[in-house]
Each structure stands twice: as C-alpha cells, then as structure tokens.
Enzyme design. Structure first.
Site, mmCIF file in Angstrom:
data_model
loop_
_atom_site.group_PDB
_atom_site.id
_atom_site.type_symbol
_atom_site.label_atom_id
_atom_site.label_comp_id
_atom_site.label_asym_id
_atom_site.label_seq_id
_atom_site.Cartn_x
_atom_site.Cartn_y
_atom_site.Cartn_z
ATOM 1 N N LYS A 79 10.977 -26.682 0.074
ATOM 2 C CA LYS A 79 11.145 -26.472 1.512
ATOM 3 C C LYS A 79 10.949 -27.790 2.244
ATOM 4 C CE LYS A 79 9.485 -23.484 5.291
ATOM 5 N NZ LYS A 79 8.529 -22.414 5.662
ATOM 6 N N SER A 154 10.130 -18.442 7.852
ATOM 7 C CA SER A 154 10.875 -19.672 8.047
ATOM 8 C C SER A 154 11.436 -20.283 6.764
ATOM 9 C CB SER A 154 9.962 -20.710 8.719
ATOM 10 O OG SER A 154 8.839 -20.980 7.891
ATOM 11 N N SER A 178 6.278 -16.153 6.107
ATOM 12 C CA SER A 178 7.462 -17.006 5.955
ATOM 13 C C SER A 178 7.940 -17.222 4.530
ATOM 14 C CB SER A 178 7.206 -18.372 6.597
ATOM 15 O OG SER A 178 7.059 -18.227 7.984
#
Length: 484
Positions: A79, A154, A178
């Site tokens: 990420k 996210s 997330s």
C-alpha cells in the site's frame, strides 16, 4: 500446475521449492499481468520492474541454497502509505506526489529479510481517508468483480490487486476497517492485527492510536504466514509489543468443537442488507455444524461507535498532517509572499476535499470550548466499547459480525454524501477503537454476484484463533473468481 495468479502464497512457495517455476518466471507472470490488466482497476500507482527482477535473482539463490522461508520469492504489493526505500510513496496525494523515502518501513524490512519480491505500490484513498478508494489524487480504484463498483477503502488498491490476480498478497493499513472492508468488497481475505502486534514505523500516520498494518491475501492461512513474518517488537515504535516468533498458523486444522462464537445482536439490525445478514447467519450455522456454540451477545455502545471513531481519528489526523507545510518536504505552492501564505496555499492546493474535511473536523473537536463536548466524550465511549468487548470475551472465544452492512456499491453513489459513507464503517470501527484483532473472509454473494464478507473478532493478541476459525470456513466454501 495451477495458474500462478490464482494460487495462494503457500501453493506458490511449494512450486518454487519444487522447481516447477523459478522466482524470475513467477515475477514475470505477475508483472505481465499488471501491465495488461492493472489499468482496468487502477490498483497500482508504481510498478517496480527493475527492483523486482533484482530481488527475484537474490531470492532464487536463497531457495537454491535450501535456506528459504515460505515467503522467499513471493511477489508482494505494498500500500502506498508504507515507506519503501528509493521507491515513490505518495499516500495517493498531490502533497507527496514525488516523495521518495530514504528508508524502509519496519514491515518492509522484515519482509525483505524473507527475500520477498516487491512488484509495486498499491493505490488507496488519499492519506488513507475514505471508505471507497475514490479519493486518490491519481484516480479511484475499480472493483474486479464489477468495474462500475467501488473496492472499499482505504486499502482498495491492495484488495483489488489480489482479487484480480495481480499479486498474491499485499500489505494494507487499517484505521477503521481499511483492510477488512476492501477485502469484503473484493472477495478476498484481510487481517487487522491487534494494536501493537505490528510496528507502525514507516507507516505514514493517519490516526496513530488506531492505525495498524495488516495483510490482504487469498486465504486466512496466507494472512497468518505474512503476520508471522512482520509481527513483533520494534525499537522504532514504542507502542509495538513483544510478540515475535509466534506462529500464527499453529492452530490451523484444529477442531473447532467446543468453541463459543458470539453474535452481537446490534450488528444484525435494519441497517444491514438482507443478503449480507443471511450470508453471515448461514455462516454461523456452518460453524454450529463444526461443533461450535453460537451465543447471542450485545455491544450496546455500537450506536455511538462511528461518531466516536471519526472524532478521535480526525483529531489525530489534524495533528499528524500538520507536518505538511510545504517547507521541509512534499509539495510547495508557488503562490504566496509570506511564510503563512505559502503554508496555507500549499495545503489548499495539495490536499483533497476529504482530507481537508477531516482536518477541519479534528481541529474543531480539539478547539477551546469544544474539547469536552466532543473529543473527551469520544474517548469515554472508546473506554466503554473496550469494556463491552471484555465482557463478551468472558464467555466467548471469538465474535462473528458482517464486515460491512452492504456489498460494494456503484462508484459515485456515496462519495458526495460523507455522513452516509461514514456510517458504512459501523461494522468495523469498534475493533480499532478496542485495539482488537479481526479477520474478514468471504461468506457468500448477493443476487448480482458481489462478494459478502464476514468478520471474526478475537481477543487481543489471539490472532491464531481467528485465523484458524476463518480457515475452517474457507476450507468448506467455494469462492467465485473476479471478472478480470
């Protein structure tokens, strides 16, 4: 040999060990697929071809010497809010569009000691603020099951990349769901570890008391393998705990007979779609068939959880993001003659609407005259939620809930309605508030074929139990593949 893009980490590791495929060949398979398919989902922001091949060569030597671990040679996505040395780390923001960290996050260092291969950096909501992965400065992420739908956020780029077969595993971060919500929306497995089990050093901070790095993969077992590699005390993170050398897959295959699973009634009210409710309750019946006891429990403070979470996380975000002033690093506005004007214009120009909204909310909650009315009450709710979980765990070994009240929704459906988007976090935020571990895995599909996720919540630092509970279900559940 199974197609690599559909294999688990464990399966790929065995193929590498048996010389059925080389690390370079495996790396090429995923890089070619990223090149041909990644644009459909917009799940990668940076692709590291040269670095990946260099790491593949080193990993092959380790495997050939007979000293490799299960993760040696396994391709990873990371990420884009987790620092990678000499590789761009943007947080999906204009503010950090050209930021190249001079160091690795601790989790990356620990994976590199296992000689993994980094394929690239995954797209996300800007500064991890959002529940759809549509707030990225570089464009939103699309769901591999239906490209007109969101991936959740996210860590949407990480979940989409795994679901689309662009990487077998990715590291995400979970502040209020997330990792788990995108895993639910994209039909994969996501693990949020106990707060402190994994170092946050090198994770670009959103809300420091809630943030936690966790893996997204194709199975609970894969998540356990990754967690075993990245967990443990880190001198660079004072909140990290001594949990190293734990085998989080140690309970896999154990009988679940005698296990008590709690079903909190508040998670199954009218706000949860019928398809989701049915799928999770059907999963509870399957656990009963495996010998588990299903017990009705209650978490009365759930109705206050979203408000508490957004006040605490926004207050911490307002503090953490104050470092972005256009002076030391990151974007700097060319407009303004004074120091104050440059800072103001930098933030106006480089932060997206959702980030600005949370900074404003956080500063408001912390301001004189409002601290007691808002932030202080939120902290009290946090303590109450922890107590309620403790009461449940006196009689239950783990808790079963929906991961999200709905399946993935259409892009544009909620992004302009912050309240509606925030309330969609109702099923996940209490776990972060209480600092507990939770794993989301697919338990069904709605009428249109979109994945439905269930979450298994455990006692602090008891990830091995929830991984084994999720694994037992996965062994008897057939997942449907994504569109691409």
């Amino acid at each position: 040999m199974n197609e690599p893009c559909k294999c688990s980490v464990k399966e790929l590791s065995q193929q590498l060990k048996d010389k059925k495929i080389s690390v370079r060949e495996l790396t090429e398979v995923f890089l070619k697929r990223i090149k041909s398919e990644a644009d459909k989902t917009n799940s990668f922001l940076t692709v590291c071809d040269q670095l990946a091949f260099k790491q593949a060569e080193a990993a092959q030597k380790i495997i050939d010497s007979g000293n490799g671990s299960v993760l040696t040679g396994i391709p990873f996505g990371i990420k884009d809010n987790i620092c990678t040395q000499n590789v761009k780390t943007t947080c999906a923001s204009k503010m950090l569009e050209d930021f190249i960290p001079p160091y690795n996050a601790t989790v990356v260092e620990r994976l590199l000691k296992n000689n993994i291969v980094i394929l690239g950096k995954n797209n996300m909501d800007e500064f991890a603020m959002g529940g759809s992965s549509q707030t990225s400065y570089f464009g939103g992420v699309k769901n591999p099951y239906n490209l007109s739908c969101v991936t959740g956020g996210s860590s949407g780029g990480s979940a989409a990349a795994v679901a689309a077969g662009l990487c077998p595993v990715s590291l995400g971060s979970d502040t209020g769901g997330s990792v788990r919500q995108p895993a639910s929306f994209c039909g994969v497995t996501g693990l949020k570890p106990t707060y402190g089990a994994v170092s946050r050093y090198g994770l670009i901070a959103f809300a420091s008391s809630l943030d936690q790095i966790g893996p997204i993969a194709r199975s609970a077992e894969d998540c356990g393998i990754v967690l075993s590699a990245i967990a443990g005390k880190d001198a660079n993170d004072s909140t990290s705990q001594h949990v190293s050398d734990v085998d989080y897959c140690s309970k896999l295959g154990n009988s679940l007979k005698g296990l008590t699973i709690g079903l909190p009634k508040e998670f199954f009210d009218d706000g949860v779609d019928n398809d989701v409710k049915t799928a999770v309750l059907d999963a509870a019946k399957r656990y009963e068939e495996m010998g588990c006891t299903i017990k009705q429990v209650s978490l009365p403070s759930l109705k206050f959880a979203v408000a508490s979470y957004y006040l605490i996380s926004s207050a911490e975000a307002a503090s953490n993001l104050s470092r972005y002033d256009g002076i030391k690093f990151g974007y700097r506005s060319t407009n303004g003659e004074t120091y104050e004007e440059i800072i103001q214009n930098t933030r106006v120009e480089a932060f997206g609407d959702e980030v600005k909204r949370r900074i404003m909310l956080g500063n408001y909650a912390l301001s004189s005259g409002y601290y007691d009315a808002y932030y202080n009450k939120a902290v009290k709710i946090k303590a109450r939620i922890k107590d309620e979980y403790n009461q449940i765990f006196k009689t239950c070994d783990c808790i079963l809930t929906p991961t999200a009240p709905t399946v993935a929704y259409k892009i544009g459906q909620q992004e302009n309605d912050p309240v509606k988007m925030y309330t969609s976090d109702i099923c996940t935020v209490t776990v972060n508030i209480a600092g507990l571990p939770a794993i989301s895995t697919t338990c069904g599909y709605d009428k249109s074929g979109m994945p439905i996720g269930m979450s298994i919540v455990g006692r602090a630092f008891d990830e091995a139990t929830i991984i084994s509970v999720a694994d037992a279900f996965e062994k008897n559940f057939e997942r449907k593949g994504a569109e691409i």
